[in-house]
Design a protein around this motif. Structure first.
Motif, mmCIF file in Angstrom:
data_model
loop_
_atom_site.group_PDB
_atom_site.id
_atom_site.type_symbol
_atom_site.label_atom_id
_atom_site.label_comp_id
_atom_site.label_asym_id
_atom_site.label_seq_id
_atom_site.Cartn_x
_atom_site.Cartn_y
_atom_site.Cartn_z
ATOM 1 N N THR A 81 48.221 33.811 39.611
ATOM 2 C CA THR A 81 47.970 35.005 40.424
ATOM 3 C C THR A 81 46.536 35.024 40.916
ATOM 4 O O THR A 81 46.254 35.437 42.056
ATOM 5 N N TYR A 82 45.590 34.574 40.071
ATOM 6 C CA TYR A 82 44.219 34.409 40.542
ATOM 7 C C TYR A 82 44.194 33.478 41.757
ATOM 8 O O TYR A 82 43.482 33.724 42.733
ATOM 9 N N GLU A 83 44.966 32.397 41.656
ATOM 10 C CA GLU A 83 44.999 31.450 42.769
ATOM 11 C C GLU A 83 45.629 32.072 44.012
ATOM 12 O O GLU A 83 45.165 31.846 45.134
ATOM 13 N N MET A 84 46.667 32.867 43.817
ATOM 14 C CA MET A 84 47.302 33.541 44.953
ATOM 15 C C MET A 84 46.301 34.451 45.654
ATOM 16 O O MET A 84 46.201 34.444 46.902
ATOM 17 N N ILE A 85 45.572 35.240 44.883
ATOM 18 C CA ILE A 85 44.555 36.123 45.467
ATOM 19 C C ILE A 85 43.499 35.293 46.192
ATOM 20 O O ILE A 85 43.058 35.643 47.295
#
Length: 301
Positions: free
Chosen positions: A183-187
């Motif tokens: 999710t960090y990567e998605m953001i």
């Protein structure tokens, strides 16, 4: 205190598997991957037309880039986990059983698309600018499936946004509260898209390539940092069983080595696009067919 931290944890109990049709398993990861690919291809084609690439050529590039991305995704996964395939090399072909690398998908897809563009004498750097948006959008959407499924397990976390998977079918079921690394990567993907929009508005006419190479630099740096949180990336493995091969033990994982290489390529490409002479502004391709003369003229960029 542990009880309070548990209350702050985000619990996800969704079954990662939606349905099964014979030997085919339909998962949320697969659904969002497909949606991400479709959205990325559409966005890339839409921007490509404004860069002088016809709609036919844009979708032809996608027909080459997507399979090349799948091959690259499997190839990098096998390279990263080669110890698992020693003596069982036919298992490399069993992609239906899982095992792909999104980094490999990006590299394979870009190389396949560039090769096709070079053969067709298309404006490669302008095409890369358009493709960069599609790639990051597709990856960002695909990571939604990772969040639901609990793919790519990360380090334990006591932060309020730590995620805990309560469905036994989830890959992260036994790990407790962990960082939502994907999710960090998605953001990060969506933030990079925002920066790229600014660069594209400023430079797309006369300095093609700046948007793509800047996006490559930013994504490589972001992925390098996020990889420190993942325990499926070698350097953070709790034990040697089932973990990918180390490239530089106790320092960098395989994805971080790849990130370092792509970051360097991005920096060199960024410098090249800045120092070379300004290019001619493209003529938008509004139809699905472009006369040979127009295509030749756009290829100069």
């Amino acid at each position: 205190m542990p009880a309070i931290l548990h209350l702050l944890t985000i619990s996800i109990g969704m079954d990662p598997n939606i349905a099964k049709f014979g030997s085919l398993q339909l998962t949320w990861h697969g659904i969002f991957t497909a949606v991400g690919i479709a959205a990325g291809v559409y966005l890339g084609a839409w921007l490509g037309r404004r860069q002088g690439v016809t709609e036919d050529d844009a979708y032809s590039i996608a027909l080459v880039g997507v399979p090349a991305g799948i091959i690259g995704a499997r190839a990098m996964y096998v390279l990263e986990n080669r110890a698992r395939f020693e003596g069982q090399w036919l298992d490399v072909l069993r992609i239906n059983e899982g095992g792909i690398s999104i980094y490999g998908a990006v590299i394979g897809g870009v190389l396949g698309a560039v090769a096709y563009g070079w053969i067709r004498k298309l404006p490669i750097t302008r095409g890369l600018d358009a493709a960069a948006f599609g790639l990051l959008l597709g990856m960002g959407i695909g990571r939604i499936g990772d969040l639901i499924n609990g793919e790519h397990v990360a380090k334990a976390s006591s932060l309020p946004w730590a995620t805990e998977y309560t469905n036994p079918a989830s890959p992260a079921f036994t790990y407790g509260p962990t960082h939502p690394a994907t999710t960090y990567e998605m953001i990060g993907d969506f933030l990079i898209i925002g920066i790229m929009v600014f660069l594209f508005i400023q430079f797309w006419k006369y300095r093609p390539g700046i948007t793509f190479f800047a996006g490559l630099v930013l994504y490589s740096a972001m992925r390098f940092g996020v990889s420190y949180l993942r325990i499926d990336s070698g350097v953070n493995c709790p034990n040697s069983v089932g973990c990918p091969d180390h490239i530089i033990k106790n320092w960098m994982s395989f994805p971080q080595v790849v990130s370092t290489c792509t970051w360097a390529i991005g920096m060199v490409g960024l410098a090249w696009t800045i120092v070379r002479k300004p290019q001619e502004a493209p003529t938008p391709a509004l139809s699905t067919a472009t006369p040979a003369g127009s295509k030749a003229a756009s290829a100069r960029s």
